[in-house]
Scaffold this motif. Sequence first.
Motif, PDB file in Angstrom:
ATOM      1  N   SER A   3       0.771  -1.219  -0.025  1.00 56.73           N
ATOM      2  CA  SER A   3      -0.155   0.099  -0.062  1.00 56.73           C
ATOM      3  C   SER A   3       0.871   1.327  -0.060  1.00 56.73           C
ATOM      4  N   LYS A   4       2.160   1.243   0.302  1.00 59.27           N
ATOM      5  CA  LYS A   4       2.987   2.201   0.502  1.00 59.27           C
ATOM      6  C   LYS A   4       3.560   2.660  -1.075  1.00 59.27           C
ATOM      7  N   LYS A   5       3.538   1.567  -1.871  1.00 58.28           N
ATOM      8  CA  LYS A   5       4.267   1.752  -3.042  1.00 58.28           C
ATOM      9  C   LYS A   5       3.467   2.626  -4.035  1.00 58.28           C
ATOM     10  N   PRO A   6       2.047   2.845  -4.087  1.00 62.07           N
ATOM     11  CA  PRO A   6       1.394   3.764  -5.194  1.00 62.07           C
ATOM     12  C   PRO A   6       1.558   5.026  -4.603  1.00 62.07           C
ATOM     13  N   PHE A   7       1.553   5.274  -3.258  1.00 54.29           N
ATOM     14  CA  PHE A   7       1.657   6.540  -2.521  1.00 54.29           C
ATOM     15  C   PHE A   7       3.161   6.905  -2.832  1.00 54.29           C
ATOM     16  N   LEU A   8       4.244   6.316  -2.541  1.00 53.40           N
ATOM     17  CA  LEU A   8       5.739   6.509  -2.816  1.00 53.40           C
ATOM     18  C   LEU A   8       5.588   7.212  -4.594  1.00 53.40           C
ATOM     19  N   ARG A   9       4.976   6.170  -5.300  1.00 55.37           N
ATOM     20  CA  ARG A   9       5.021   6.392  -6.707  1.00 55.37           C
ATOM     21  C   ARG A   9       4.637   7.959  -6.983  1.00 55.37           C
ATOM     22  N   MET A  10       3.315   8.042  -6.296  1.00 58.69           N
ATOM     23  CA  MET A  10       2.777   9.287  -6.472  1.00 58.69           C
ATOM     24  C   MET A  10       3.535  10.639  -6.046  1.00 58.69           C
ATOM     25  N   VAL A  11       4.104  10.442  -4.921  1.00 56.22           N
ATOM     26  CA  VAL A  11       4.805  11.718  -4.312  1.00 56.22           C
ATOM     27  C   VAL A  11       6.107  11.928  -5.271  1.00 56.22           C
ATOM     28  N   LEU A  12       6.813  10.789  -5.747  1.00 55.27           N
ATOM     29  CA  LEU A  12       7.917  10.882  -6.724  1.00 55.27           C
ATOM     30  C   LEU A  12       7.536  11.389  -8.044  1.00 55.27           C
ATOM     31  N   TRP A  13       6.342  11.081  -8.423  1.00 60.91           N
ATOM     32  CA  TRP A  13       5.626  11.702  -9.768  1.00 60.91           C
ATOM     33  C   TRP A  13       5.418  13.177  -9.784  1.00 60.91           C
ATOM     34  N   LEU A  14       4.976  13.565  -8.428  1.00 64.45           N
ATOM     35  CA  LEU A  14       4.520  14.931  -8.301  1.00 64.45           C
ATOM     36  C   LEU A  14       5.586  15.735  -7.856  1.00 64.45           C
ATOM     37  N   GLY A  15       6.203  15.271  -7.052  1.00 63.08           N
ATOM     38  CA  GLY A  15       7.524  15.778  -6.361  1.00 63.08           C
ATOM     39  C   GLY A  15       8.892  16.312  -7.351  1.00 63.08           C
ATOM     40  N   THR A  16       9.057  15.081  -8.037  1.00 63.57           N
ATOM     41  CA  THR A  16      10.279  15.374  -8.938  1.00 63.57           C
ATOM     42  C   THR A  16      10.159  16.489 -10.093  1.00 63.57           C
ATOM     43  N   PRO A  17       9.290  16.786 -10.555  1.00 63.86           N
ATOM     44  CA  PRO A  17       8.953  17.831 -11.514  1.00 63.86           C
ATOM     45  C   PRO A  17       9.051  19.239 -10.684  1.00 63.86           C
ATOM     46  N   LEU A  18       8.183  19.156  -9.577  1.00 64.30           N
ATOM     47  CA  LEU A  18       8.368  20.239  -8.828  1.00 64.30           C
ATOM     48  C   LEU A  18       9.354  20.840  -8.407  1.00 64.30           C
ATOM     49  N   PHE A  19      10.365  19.646  -7.791  1.00 65.76           N
ATOM     50  CA  PHE A  19      11.670  19.861  -7.317  1.00 65.76           C
ATOM     51  C   PHE A  19      12.643  20.577  -8.335  1.00 65.76           C
ATOM     52  N   LEU A  20      12.335  20.044  -9.635  1.00 67.43           N
ATOM     53  CA  LEU A  20      13.202  20.513 -10.791  1.00 67.43           C
ATOM     54  C   LEU A  20      12.585  21.999 -11.155  1.00 67.43           C
TER      55      LEU A  20
END
Length: 167
Positions: A3-20
Motif C-alpha cells: 500500500s505504500k508503493k502507490p503513495f511513494l510513486r505518486m509523491v515521486l511523480w509529483l515531487g520530482t517535476p516540482l523540485f526540478l
Amino acid sequence: NQSKKPFLRMVLWLGTPLFLLILAYQILTQPSRVEALVKSLIEKNSEARIELDVRRFSLLYGLEVRDLRLIDGTSEMPLIEAKRVRLSFFLPSLLVGHIGIRDLTLERPRVYVMERDGRMNWDAFRSESPPEKKPDTPLPEELDLWFYFRLYARLHIQDFGFKLDLP
C-alpha cells in the motif's frame, strides 16, 4: 508494504517535476544571471550600456539594484543614475485581485538630458527606421474584467536630480 508503493510513486511523480522547477527557478533568477541578461538586452537593443549591481531578484517578490548607471555608449554621456532602486511586490496576491507595488524606492536618482556635438544623449534609444503608421483605434470607455482587483503603490524618491545641458 504494497500500500505504500502507490503513495511513494505518486509523491515521486509529483515531487520530482516540482523540485526540478524550483531548482531551475533558483538557478535562472540568480542576481548575476539577471544582471547579465539586462546588460545584454540593453546593448542589443540600443546604443547604450548599463552598469548595475543586482543585489536581490525574485519574480514573486521584486528586486533591488545598487549603483545603477545607464550611459550613452557613443558619447559616454550619462542618461540615468541611481544609488539604489528597490521594487517590491507580492505576485501571489494577484490570485486574490490585488495588483500593486508594495514599495518603489529610488535613492539619489539622476536624469540627464544633454547635447554634445549635435547629438542628444537619449538618441541612444532612437530607432533609425521611422515608426510604423497604425490606424487609430478609439479607447474603450470602460474596461470589463472577469475579477475584482485593487491597484496600489508606494513610491519613495530620495534626493532626486535632473540635469538639462543644452547649447
